[in-house]
Design a protein around this motif. Structure first.
Motif, PDB file in Angstrom:
ATOM      1  N   LEU A 111       6.510   4.060  -1.021  1.00 24.34           N
ATOM      2  CA  LEU A 111       7.523   3.591  -0.001  1.00 24.34           C
ATOM      3  C   LEU A 111       7.706   2.271  -0.128  1.00 24.34           C
ATOM      4  O   LEU A 111       6.775   1.377  -0.424  1.00 24.34           O
ATOM      5  N   ASP A 112       9.046   1.667   0.016  1.00 21.83           N
ATOM      6  CA  ASP A 112       9.270   0.225   0.115  1.00 21.83           C
ATOM      7  C   ASP A 112       9.218  -0.272   1.509  1.00 21.83           C
ATOM      8  O   ASP A 112      10.383   0.021   2.158  1.00 21.83           O
ATOM      9  N   GLY A 113       8.277  -1.124   1.818  1.00 23.35           N
ATOM     10  CA  GLY A 113       8.176  -1.287   3.235  1.00 23.35           C
ATOM     11  C   GLY A 113       9.122  -2.490   3.846  1.00 23.35           C
ATOM     12  O   GLY A 113       9.461  -2.450   4.940  1.00 23.35           O
ATOM     13  N   LYS A 114       9.851  -3.073   2.877  1.00 21.07           N
ATOM     14  CA  LYS A 114      10.875  -4.046   3.148  1.00 21.07           C
ATOM     15  C   LYS A 114      12.208  -3.206   3.802  1.00 21.07           C
ATOM     16  O   LYS A 114      12.894  -3.686   4.486  1.00 21.07           O
ATOM     17  N   LYS A 121       3.964   0.960   9.792  1.00 22.74           N
ATOM     18  CA  LYS A 121       3.059   0.256   8.987  1.00 22.74           C
ATOM     19  C   LYS A 121       2.534   1.104   7.957  1.00 22.74           C
ATOM     20  O   LYS A 121       2.214   2.010   7.972  1.00 22.74           O
ATOM     21  N   LEU A 122       2.690   0.507   6.648  1.00 21.63           N
ATOM     22  CA  LEU A 122       2.469   1.327   5.512  1.00 21.63           C
ATOM     23  C   LEU A 122       0.988   0.982   5.409  1.00 21.63           C
ATOM     24  O   LEU A 122       0.383  -0.057   5.168  1.00 21.63           O
ATOM     25  N   VAL A 123       0.177   2.122   5.033  1.00 19.05           N
ATOM     26  CA  VAL A 123      -1.282   2.035   4.630  1.00 19.05           C
ATOM     27  C   VAL A 123      -1.814   2.558   3.246  1.00 19.05           C
ATOM     28  O   VAL A 123      -0.905   3.523   3.201  1.00 19.05           O
ATOM     29  N   ARG A 124      -2.935   2.244   2.733  1.00 15.18           N
ATOM     30  CA  ARG A 124      -3.269   3.058   1.483  1.00 15.18           C
ATOM     31  C   ARG A 124      -4.302   4.037   2.358  1.00 15.18           C
ATOM     32  O   ARG A 124      -5.293   3.629   2.928  1.00 15.18           O
ATOM     33  N   ASP A 125      -3.944   5.178   1.997  1.00 11.87           N
ATOM     34  CA  ASP A 125      -4.825   6.458   2.631  1.00 11.87           C
ATOM     35  C   ASP A 125      -5.309   7.165   1.316  1.00 11.87           C
ATOM     36  O   ASP A 125      -4.602   8.096   0.929  1.00 11.87           O
TER      37      ASP A 125
END
Length: 180
Positions: A111-114, A121-125
């Motif tokens: 996903l593109d957080g911008k 909030k993008l997280v590494r999962d």
């Protein structure tokens, strides 16, 4: 002759790129609509896995109309105060068109957080403890997103674009975890 072929090739590539860019923009509109009403003040930001969830079995689920009707959840237009069946929201032709996009899951990994709302909030999962979503399937004014979360709950959202705005029209629970 080479110049004509080159110009033709560049024109076709430009058209394909513009069409893909438009679909890409719509996908993020759909994601933002899904999380747009989330109450950040009360619950904080939504932690969402930064990678799209590649659920390849989604086509089987969305194309089985009987299964979709029998799942927990509903299809409703809150403004009109009207309930619908899943098959009233999505026609078999629309389902088929949406289903063809599942093969694109491998082409879009992150996903593109911008492009996302500030409520996400993008997280590494790596341990499946946060929500994860599939790449939104978009066809004309209809979209489908599959979401899973830390309890392995699985939910399917159908969104409809009306008056330039995406609205959740169906919420169907594929799997729900109940605590005893």
């Amino acid at each position: 002759m080479k110049k004509i072929i080159l110009c033709l090739l560049l024109t076709l590539t430009g058209i394909a790129y513009a069409q893909n860019d438009s679909i890409h923009k719509q996908r993020y509109e759909v994601i933002n609509a899904l999380y747009g009403s989330f109450d950040v003040e009360k619950y904080g930001k939504v932690n969402l896995d930064k990678k799209f969830f590649p659920f390849l079995g989604l086509g089987v689920i969305i194309s089985d109309l009987k299964l979709m009707e029998d799942l927990m959840g509903s299809c409703v237009d809150l403004e009109k105060n009207k309930y619908y069946s899943y098959s009233e929201i999505l026609s078999p032709k629309e389902i088929a068109e949406l289903g063809t996009q599942i093969s694109w899951f491998g082409d879009y990994n992150k996903l593109d957080g911008k492009l996302l709302t500030d409520k996400v909030k993008l997280v590494r999962d790596r341990k499946n403890i946060h929500q994860a979503i599939t790449l939104p399937l978009v066809y004309k004014n209809k979209a489908i997103i599959y979401r899973t979360n830390k309890n392995s709950e699985e939910t399917l959202f159908v969104l409809v674009k009306e008056n330039g705005e995406w609205n959740v029209r169906c919420v169907k629970h594929i799997y729900v975890h109940f605590e005893d």
